[in-house]
Scaffold this motif. Sequence first.
Motif, PDB file in Angstrom:
ATOM      1  N   UNK A   1     -29.976 -28.619 -24.165  1.00  0.00           N
ATOM      2  CA  UNK A   1     -30.285 -29.853 -23.442  1.00  0.00           C
ATOM      3  C   UNK A   1     -29.483 -29.980 -22.150  1.00  0.00           C
ATOM      4  N   UNK A   2     -28.243 -29.535 -22.181  1.00  0.00           N
ATOM      5  CA  UNK A   2     -27.373 -29.692 -21.007  1.00  0.00           C
ATOM      6  C   UNK A   2     -27.887 -28.866 -19.830  1.00  0.00           C
ATOM      7  N   UNK A   3     -28.317 -27.642 -20.084  1.00  0.00           N
ATOM      8  CA  UNK A   3     -28.744 -26.766 -18.984  1.00  0.00           C
ATOM      9  C   UNK A   3     -29.957 -27.326 -18.234  1.00  0.00           C
ATOM     10  N   UNK A   4     -31.062 -27.681 -18.901  1.00  0.00           N
ATOM     11  CA  UNK A   4     -32.197 -28.228 -18.127  1.00  0.00           C
ATOM     12  C   UNK A   4     -31.887 -29.567 -17.473  1.00  0.00           C
ATOM     13  N   UNK A   5     -31.064 -30.400 -18.123  1.00  0.00           N
ATOM     14  CA  UNK A   5     -30.713 -31.674 -17.501  1.00  0.00           C
ATOM     15  C   UNK A   5     -29.872 -31.463 -16.243  1.00  0.00           C
ATOM     16  N   UNK A   6     -29.007 -30.461 -16.276  1.00  0.00           N
ATOM     17  CA  UNK A   6     -28.194 -30.156 -15.095  1.00  0.00           C
ATOM     18  C   UNK A   6     -29.069 -29.679 -13.936  1.00  0.00           C
ATOM     19  N   UNK A   7     -30.030 -28.817 -14.245  1.00  0.00           N
ATOM     20  CA  UNK A   7     -30.938 -28.355 -13.179  1.00  0.00           C
ATOM     21  C   UNK A   7     -31.838 -29.484 -12.682  1.00  0.00           C
ATOM     22  N   UNK A   8     -32.198 -30.400 -13.561  1.00  0.00           N
ATOM     23  CA  UNK A   8     -32.978 -31.559 -13.124  1.00  0.00           C
ATOM     24  C   UNK A   8     -32.161 -32.421 -12.159  1.00  0.00           C
ATOM     25  N   UNK A   9     -30.899 -32.637 -12.491  1.00  0.00           N
ATOM     26  CA  UNK A   9     -30.028 -33.406 -11.596  1.00  0.00           C
ATOM     27  C   UNK A   9     -29.903 -32.704 -10.233  1.00  0.00           C
TER      28      UNK A   9
ATOM     29  N   UNK B   1     -20.448 -30.199 -10.422  1.00  0.00           N
ATOM     30  CA  UNK B   1     -19.216 -30.209 -11.198  1.00  0.00           C
ATOM     31  C   UNK B   1     -18.824 -31.593 -11.666  1.00  0.00           C
ATOM     32  N   UNK B   2     -19.156 -32.634 -10.879  1.00  0.00           N
ATOM     33  CA  UNK B   2     -18.896 -34.008 -11.306  1.00  0.00           C
ATOM     34  C   UNK B   2     -19.944 -34.515 -12.289  1.00  0.00           C
ATOM     35  N   UNK B   3     -21.155 -33.985 -12.202  1.00  0.00           N
ATOM     36  CA  UNK B   3     -22.231 -34.486 -13.057  1.00  0.00           C
ATOM     37  C   UNK B   3     -22.234 -33.851 -14.446  1.00  0.00           C
ATOM     38  N   UNK B   4     -21.869 -32.579 -14.536  1.00  0.00           N
ATOM     39  CA  UNK B   4     -21.967 -31.865 -15.809  1.00  0.00           C
ATOM     40  C   UNK B   4     -21.122 -32.494 -16.920  1.00  0.00           C
ATOM     41  N   UNK B   5     -19.862 -32.891 -16.696  1.00  0.00           N
ATOM     42  CA  UNK B   5     -19.105 -33.522 -17.795  1.00  0.00           C
ATOM     43  C   UNK B   5     -19.776 -34.769 -18.350  1.00  0.00           C
TER      44      UNK B   5
ATOM     45  N   UNK C   1     -21.054 -35.211 -22.273  1.00  0.00           N
ATOM     46  CA  UNK C   1     -20.642 -36.325 -23.131  1.00  0.00           C
ATOM     47  C   UNK C   1     -21.853 -37.077 -23.663  1.00  0.00           C
ATOM     48  N   UNK C   2     -22.823 -37.325 -22.787  1.00  0.00           N
ATOM     49  CA  UNK C   2     -24.024 -38.048 -23.215  1.00  0.00           C
ATOM     50  C   UNK C   2     -24.794 -37.276 -24.289  1.00  0.00           C
ATOM     51  N   UNK C   3     -24.991 -35.993 -24.075  1.00  0.00           N
ATOM     52  CA  UNK C   3     -25.738 -35.179 -25.037  1.00  0.00           C
ATOM     53  C   UNK C   3     -24.939 -34.998 -26.324  1.00  0.00           C
ATOM     54  N   UNK C   4     -23.643 -34.739 -26.205  1.00  0.00           N
ATOM     55  CA  UNK C   4     -22.842 -34.524 -27.400  1.00  0.00           C
ATOM     56  C   UNK C   4     -22.754 -35.732 -28.300  1.00  0.00           C
ATOM     57  N   UNK C   5     -22.809 -36.921 -27.729  1.00  0.00           N
ATOM     58  CA  UNK C   5     -22.705 -38.139 -28.540  1.00  0.00           C
ATOM     59  C   UNK C   5     -24.031 -38.546 -29.169  1.00  0.00           C
ATOM     60  N   UNK C   6     -25.136 -38.271 -28.496  1.00  0.00           N
ATOM     61  CA  UNK C   6     -26.422 -38.821 -28.949  1.00  0.00           C
ATOM     62  C   UNK C   6     -27.379 -37.798 -29.539  1.00  0.00           C
ATOM     63  N   UNK C   7     -27.212 -36.505 -29.250  1.00  0.00           N
ATOM     64  CA  UNK C   7     -28.240 -35.525 -29.633  1.00  0.00           C
ATOM     65  C   UNK C   7     -28.452 -35.474 -31.140  1.00  0.00           C
TER      66      UNK C   7
END
Length: 224
Positions: A99-107, A132-136, A140-146
């Motif tokens: 989830x983190x990888x596609x969301x990062x590319x979307x951002x 680098x500021x957006x990925x953390x 956190x968002x994905x790790x807490x809710x996924x």
Amino acid sequence: MAKQQSSTQSYKAREREEHIPESEQWGIIQNSGLLDSYDGPRARVLKRNTSSGRFQEVDPYDIETDNEEEEDSEEEREEGGPQEPPTDLPDKIFDAVLLVIPLTFLWLMMDILVQQQYNIEPTIMDEVRRVGRAVPAIIIMVGFTAHRKAERWLQALMFWASIAVGMRLVYVVNKSPRLTVIRQGPPLTVLWVYMIIQLHLPSAIISLMLVAAGIKYLGLKIRL
């Protein structure tokens, strides 16, 4: 003298046997395999059926098995139901990465598109710093809710939040100045998309319909 010693030893052996609990004795008989190798008639006992209230003949071995199952079910009820096997940590990490990888590319894509809209040419170093500021925050968002997305309270929270974020995104794009669009457009887009894909299908459809109704009511337009 020898006879007295032998009688004493046999008495002590019988005494030790008498001290063995009945459950352990039955376990020893089951583990020995005598019941499986015995082909003759077995002793039958009466057991009361809890549903009908009648007595029926059953095998003592079946009673022991039923008692073990009842004990297991009682333990599950005391613990709050059957326990599901916990998901391994590597699986959780792998699901989060997916989830983190596609969301990062979307951002990153939205950040570049927004700047291109205002004729701004971002450099590679600028995008690296912003990512680098957006990925953390995404981690956190994905790790807490996924792995909690099936919980009702989180589904309700994401449902109402998705409506608010969707309306805010469209309003920012239509009414806010350029600097606000550049700063808030990419994160709002990522947050909105993530909550929609994590919602159950009926909730996601209703959320999108409410956002569309709000856009029409406010006279806004969907544009980049």
